[in-house]
Design a protein around this motif. Sequence first.
Motif, PDB file in Angstrom:
ATOM      1  N   GLU A 175      35.141  44.878  38.039  1.00  0.00           N
ATOM      2  CA  GLU A 175      34.763  43.711  38.833  1.00  0.00           C
ATOM      3  C   GLU A 175      33.254  43.518  38.883  1.00  0.00           C
ATOM      4  O   GLU A 175      32.766  42.386  38.818  1.00  0.00           O
ATOM      5  CB  GLU A 175      35.322  43.847  40.259  1.00  0.00           C
ATOM      6  CG  GLU A 175      36.818  43.668  40.336  1.00  0.00           C
ATOM      7  CD  GLU A 175      37.324  43.763  41.771  1.00  0.00           C
ATOM      8  OE1 GLU A 175      36.522  43.564  42.701  1.00  0.00           O
ATOM      9  OE2 GLU A 175      38.520  44.031  41.935  1.00  0.00           O
ATOM     10  N   ASP A 176      32.501  44.600  38.998  1.00  0.00           N
ATOM     11  CA  ASP A 176      31.041  44.491  39.053  1.00  0.00           C
ATOM     12  C   ASP A 176      30.482  43.943  37.745  1.00  0.00           C
ATOM     13  O   ASP A 176      29.563  43.119  37.743  1.00  0.00           O
ATOM     14  CB  ASP A 176      30.406  45.852  39.358  1.00  0.00           C
ATOM     15  CG  ASP A 176      30.632  46.273  40.806  1.00  0.00           C
ATOM     16  OD1 ASP A 176      30.999  45.407  41.629  1.00  0.00           O
ATOM     17  OD2 ASP A 176      30.441  47.468  41.103  1.00  0.00           O
ATOM     18  N   MET A 181      40.849  44.892  35.267  1.00  0.00           N
ATOM     19  CA  MET A 181      40.336  43.836  34.400  1.00  0.00           C
ATOM     20  C   MET A 181      40.246  44.345  32.963  1.00  0.00           C
ATOM     21  O   MET A 181      39.843  45.472  32.725  1.00  0.00           O
ATOM     22  CB  MET A 181      38.947  43.414  34.849  1.00  0.00           C
ATOM     23  CG  MET A 181      38.887  42.701  36.183  1.00  0.00           C
ATOM     24  SD  MET A 181      37.692  41.393  36.058  1.00  0.00           S
ATOM     25  CE  MET A 181      38.438  40.200  37.115  1.00  0.00           C
ATOM     26  N   GLN A 201      32.067  42.034  35.589  1.00  0.00           N
ATOM     27  CA  GLN A 201      32.435  40.621  35.519  1.00  0.00           C
ATOM     28  C   GLN A 201      31.556  39.770  36.439  1.00  0.00           C
ATOM     29  O   GLN A 201      31.169  38.656  36.098  1.00  0.00           O
ATOM     30  CB  GLN A 201      33.916  40.434  35.876  1.00  0.00           C
ATOM     31  CG  GLN A 201      34.870  40.920  34.810  1.00  0.00           C
ATOM     32  CD  GLN A 201      34.612  40.244  33.474  1.00  0.00           C
ATOM     33  OE1 GLN A 201      34.496  39.020  33.395  1.00  0.00           O
ATOM     34  NE2 GLN A 201      34.509  41.046  32.415  1.00  0.00           N
ATOM     35  N   ALA A 202      31.215  40.309  37.614  1.00  0.00           N
ATOM     36  CA  ALA A 202      30.341  39.589  38.548  1.00  0.00           C
ATOM     37  C   ALA A 202      28.946  39.434  37.953  1.00  0.00           C
ATOM     38  O   ALA A 202      28.311  38.380  38.091  1.00  0.00           O
ATOM     39  CB  ALA A 202      30.272  40.319  39.887  1.00  0.00           C
TER      40      ALA A 202
END
Length: 198
Positions: free
Chosen positions: A6-7, A1, A9-10
């Motif tokens: 990912e974390d 990303m 973005q989450a």
Amino acid sequence: MAEGGEDIQALIAALARLPGLGPRSARRVVLSLIGRKPGQMAQLATLMSRVAETARACTRCGNISEAEICAICTDPARQTGELCVVEHVADLWALERGRAFRGRYHVLGGTLSALDDISPEDLGIPRLLARIGPEQVTEIILALNATVEGQTTAHYIADALPDGLTVTGLAQGVPIGGELDYLDDGTITAALRARRRF
């Protein structure tokens, strides 16, 4: 990303779902937290976890507290005979910020709505009526938002109250369509002091 992992973005997506925060604001919050001292984010996570475990609705008034009955309900100085009815906990907290009201509260948790199938029982109105005698309530202040739903709910409550009880509503300062949580402390204080018979 491109923007973190990912974390991250989450976390941004989770914060963006909160009231008052969109994707940009959530992104700024996350970047600010990451850029600060490493322990600050861990402390925030610990506090959020603790609040998630301990926060509950006061069984008497509906305020958010860590105890079964909140500090406002247990404060003997608040036994003024005045009971202020509000839609949401945010409204109670807004009134408390102004420090103009020294009685007790009753949080409905919303307003009556036939479309959304919200009845008096869903709002705890029978619980409100049951408090009047035991708490020696002499005045009910209907501090509901100046919306159609808020005023419909206020009229329903006023009609359901026993005779001989003083029923007042907020007066000047609260605009039609206005919500208490968005008003400044001075406006709330003036509206509460200038309340009128309902």
